[in-house]
Enzyme design. Structure first.
Site, mmCIF file in Angstrom:
data_model
loop_
_atom_site.group_PDB
_atom_site.id
_atom_site.type_symbol
_atom_site.label_atom_id
_atom_site.label_comp_id
_atom_site.label_asym_id
_atom_site.label_seq_id
_atom_site.Cartn_x
_atom_site.Cartn_y
_atom_site.Cartn_z
ATOM 1 N N GLU A 1 35.283 40.108 35.747
ATOM 2 C CA GLU A 1 35.132 38.435 35.136
ATOM 3 C C GLU A 1 33.622 38.098 35.350
ATOM 4 O OE1 GLU A 1 37.929 36.309 37.484
ATOM 5 O OE2 GLU A 1 39.714 37.197 36.538
ATOM 6 N N GLU B 1 44.575 41.808 34.385
ATOM 7 C CA GLU B 1 45.324 40.907 35.405
ATOM 8 C C GLU B 1 46.281 39.945 34.662
ATOM 9 O OE1 GLU B 1 42.701 38.707 37.760
ATOM 10 O OE2 GLU B 1 41.283 40.571 38.310
#
Ligand SMILES: *[C@@H]1O[C@H](CO)[C@@H](O)[C@H](O)[C@H]1NC(C)=O
Ligand SMILES: CC(=O)N[C@H]1CO[C@H](CO)[C@@H](O)[C@@H]1O
Length: 399
Positions: free
Chosen positions: A225, A334
């Site tokens: 991320e 995710e």
């Protein structure tokens, strides 16, 4: 997890279009529903439970009456009965399907921290549990600062103890035939700063890959991320890491690249990730684009309330179209949501749309790990919050 995009999602109040046809994945029935009850061409209205019917691809078969999915039971052993009802179209199964194994990145405010106090490693019991369910992929999260102590910097020597634990966890997974995603859970930062020296980062990736190059069931994730970073820098960090991994001699493994804006699928195109990262190159041509997607209002995975029961497929749609148009592969690193009817339907819709598209090669739930406690997305056996319903109703049907 951890995206703070505070987009105010205007959830349009749908007028009651009794005679209109509902769009793909939209609601088409349920208690107190007074909207459209038929679907656009190519979709039919499938009753998932008393509260929710959804327009899903295909045509109704004679068996889609009232039985539907057992959404209110908590049966764990038998595979859900009606994967055909959940996702009846032609599907490409995920090659990689599993769970984030979280723990070694905990306590990131304490460097290096103490094993057992600030951080921990996944347990073999947890890995075995999911392997036993038929899942095969585990994303092993860790902190770069614990592997590469800041005193030595990115190109310094690895901490032998932390490295050994990472390798032990990874080999446990791959030794049982699973895939281990090696995930530096660092958000594009190292030692408190955005990594700007992408050459050193490439060396770091090379050094890490050389530890794993002989294990073909390893998957490399460049970093977790990236966010609030210059887009060209995100490109350069990914490219340097790809080059480093291949230069180490790890030429057979899949590499997952991640994007800016917390690598969100819902913003993949709009954020500029798509236009920039499409130009990444791999001499071994074995890349996939890892994206993350949560289904709460701000997409952060911090609320068990989903925007709607169709939000999963909706948030993935633009990224899926981009992958298809450009002949790229996606990997949903995710996904997470609450254990309630709307969220379960939304996760089913997300995974169904992915498998029907044929361009997503994997998906992982966020997350297992020994220290999640009562976190609503915890899928740590035996009794994490997502074990009772998410696992049997929303994940296992997509094996
Ligand atoms: C990506 O490559 C294409 C084709 O070479 C080029 O036109 C485009 O400008 C590049 N995009 C970026 C962001 O560098
Ligand atoms: C990507 C992600 O969800 N990271 C989270 C993992 O868990 C740790 C520990 O709770 C969080 O700090 C991260 O934000």
């Amino acid at each position: 997890m951890h995206s703070v995009l505070s987009l105010a999602l205007a959830v349009a109040a749908l007028p009651a279009l009794i005679n209109a046809q509902q769009s793909a994945w939209g609601q088409c029935g349920g208690n107190n529903w007074n909207g459209a009850t038929s679907c656009v061409s190519g979709y039919y209205c499938s009753k998932l439970n008393d509260y929710y019917s959804q327009c899903i691809p295909g045509t109704a078969s004679t068996t889609t009456t009232t039985s539907g999915v057992p959404t209110t039971t908590t049966t764990t052993s038998s595979a859900p009965t009606s994967s055909n009802t959940i996702c009846p179209g032609s599907r490409t199964k995920f090659k990689y399907f599993g769970i984030n194994e979280s723990g070694a990145e905990f306590g990131n405010n304490v460097i290096p921290g103490t094993l057992g106090t600030d951080y921990t490693w996944p347990t073999t019991d947890s890995i075995d549990f999911f392997l036993g369910k038929g899942m095969n992929t585990f994303r092993v999260t860790f902190l770069m600062e614990r592997l590469s102590p800041p005193a030595g910097g990115l190109t310094g020597t690895f901490d032998p103890t932390y490295l050994a634990s990472l390798k032990q966890t990874a080999s446990y997974i791959t030794g049982k035939g699973g895939y281990a995603v090696i995930d530096p859970h660092n958000f594009g930062r190292y030692n408190g700063n955005i990594m700007t020296d992408y050459t050193s980062f490439g060396t770091w990736c090379k050094n890490l890959a050389s530890q794993f190059k002989s294990d073909t069931n390893i998957i490399f994730d460049t970093n977790n991320e990236y966010h609030d970073m210059d887009q060209t820098l995100v490109f350069n960090l990914n490219q340097a890491c790809i080059n480093g991994i291949r230069a180490a001699g790890a030429t057979n493994q899949l590499i997952l690249i991640e994007g800016n804006s917390y690598t969100g699928a819902w913003t993949w195109v709009s954020s500029g990730n798509a236009a920039s990262l499409i130009n990444l190159t791999d001499p071994n041509n074995n890349l996939a684009y890892e994206m993350h997607q949560y289904l709460d209002s701000d997409g952060s995975g911090t609320s068990p309330t989903c925007v709607s029961s169709t939000i999963g497929a909706e948030r993935l749609a633009a990224a899926t179209a981009w992958l298809q148009a450009n002949n790229k592969k996606g990997f949903l690193g995710e996904i997470g949501a609450g254990s309630n009817d709307a969220c379960i339907t939304a996760v089913q819709g997300a995974l169904c749309s992915m498998q029907e598209s044929g361009v997503w090669i994997g998906a992982l739930w966020w997350a297992a790990g020994p220290w999640w406690g009562t976190y609503y997305q915890s899928i740590e056996p035996p009794d994490g919050a997502a074990i009772a319903r998410i696992l049997p109703e929303a994940l296992l049907p997509f094996l």
